[in-house]
Write an enzyme that holds these catalytic residues in place. Sequence first.
Site, short mmCIF file in Angstrom:
data_model
loop_
_atom_site.label_atom_id
_atom_site.label_comp_id
_atom_site.label_asym_id
_atom_site.label_seq_id
_atom_site.Cartn_x
_atom_site.Cartn_y
_atom_site.Cartn_z
N ARG A 110 0.84 -1.20 0.00
CA ARG A 110 0.00 0.00 0.00
C ARG A 110 0.87 1.26 0.00
O ARG A 110 1.97 1.26 0.57
CB ARG A 110 -0.91 0.03 1.23
CG ARG A 110 -1.93 1.17 1.16
CD ARG A 110 -2.71 1.36 2.44
NE ARG A 110 -3.54 2.56 2.33
CZ ARG A 110 -4.02 3.22 3.38
NH1 ARG A 110 -3.76 2.82 4.60
NH2 ARG A 110 -4.77 4.31 3.18
N HIS A 111 0.37 2.31 -0.62
CA HIS A 111 1.09 3.58 -0.72
C HIS A 111 1.32 4.22 0.65
O HIS A 111 0.66 3.89 1.65
CB HIS A 111 0.32 4.55 -1.60
CG HIS A 111 -1.04 4.91 -1.05
ND1 HIS A 111 -1.22 5.82 -0.04
CD2 HIS A 111 -2.27 4.44 -1.37
CE1 HIS A 111 -2.51 5.94 0.24
NE2 HIS A 111 -3.17 5.10 -0.54
N ARG A 114 0.00 8.83 -5.56
CA ARG A 114 0.43 8.38 -4.23
C ARG A 114 0.97 6.96 -4.27
O ARG A 114 1.86 6.61 -3.50
CB ARG A 114 -0.73 8.50 -3.23
CG ARG A 114 -1.98 7.71 -3.55
CD ARG A 114 -3.11 8.11 -2.58
NE ARG A 114 -4.34 7.36 -2.75
CZ ARG A 114 -5.34 7.69 -3.57
NH1 ARG A 114 -5.21 8.75 -4.35
NH2 ARG A 114 -6.44 6.97 -3.64
N GLU A 137 -7.47 2.67 -6.76
CA GLU A 137 -8.32 2.41 -5.59
C GLU A 137 -9.77 2.19 -6.02
O GLU A 137 -10.19 2.63 -7.11
CB GLU A 137 -8.22 3.59 -4.61
CG GLU A 137 -9.10 3.49 -3.37
CD GLU A 137 -8.78 2.28 -2.48
OE1 GLU A 137 -8.97 1.14 -2.96
OE2 GLU A 137 -8.39 2.49 -1.32
N HIS A 175 -3.59 0.39 -3.35
CA HIS A 175 -4.35 1.14 -2.34
C HIS A 175 -5.06 0.17 -1.41
O HIS A 175 -5.32 -0.98 -1.75
CB HIS A 175 -5.36 2.04 -3.04
CG HIS A 175 -4.76 2.85 -4.14
ND1 HIS A 175 -4.32 4.14 -3.97
CD2 HIS A 175 -4.51 2.55 -5.45
CE1 HIS A 175 -3.84 4.60 -5.11
NE2 HIS A 175 -3.93 3.65 -6.03
#
Length: 235
Positions: free
Chosen positions: A15-16, A65, A89, A157
């Site tokens: 995940r970012h 991101r 996402e 995400h």
Amino acid sequence: MKPGFNPGRRVIAWRHGRTEWNVAGRVQGQTDIPLDEVGRQQAVDAAARLASLRPVRIVSSDLSRAADTAQALADRTGLEVELDPRLRELAFGAREGLTWRESWERFPAEMQAWADGDETRIEGAETHAQAGARLEAALRDHLDALPLGETLVVVAHGAVLRTGILSFLGIAEESWRQFGGLSNCHWSVLQEARYEEWSQWRLSEWNSGSLPEPVMSDDEADEPDPGLGNSAPAV
């Protein structure tokens, strides 16, 4: 390695890093919100650990991101970041930019329906099942090009990674809420066991911030084991 056993592949689902909207509790969805200063440092720190796993490919959501998080690992490894919009996402539609409280104030009936299991009432939103199927399809496509024994890093995400991983593993949707979310810049690990042409994927780590380590337990075999249900069917 015993005859017939092949080195399995591995996926790091990452995940970012943190964003200002994460801190404010605002739903990001597919709105392109950049990393904040903390998030950029999280990416650098995590990349230093993940680089030691020697990935051969990095694929990322094209939202900044995620792409900027992926780039921190690319800078460490010399790999290029491959962008895939299917890793974006989950689309939260009209809720994007709002906090949970604001969502309930603005869309009380739609949010109640969502809480009761009907995710179709928010304008412009997709369901968790749709997002999970989208990421699963992307993951399977990228795995088709991944050699045996190698590691793929997928940067995306929280919601789409959670649902996509569980969809990929064949876990029933009614059980998805039993799995917690992924923290910023944390990852989950999928590991493949192989015997000749047989293959089985398992979740070996969830929401981790440390490197995968051998389990070394009486409940784990170092090769696929029929008694654990992780071996090839008898032939």
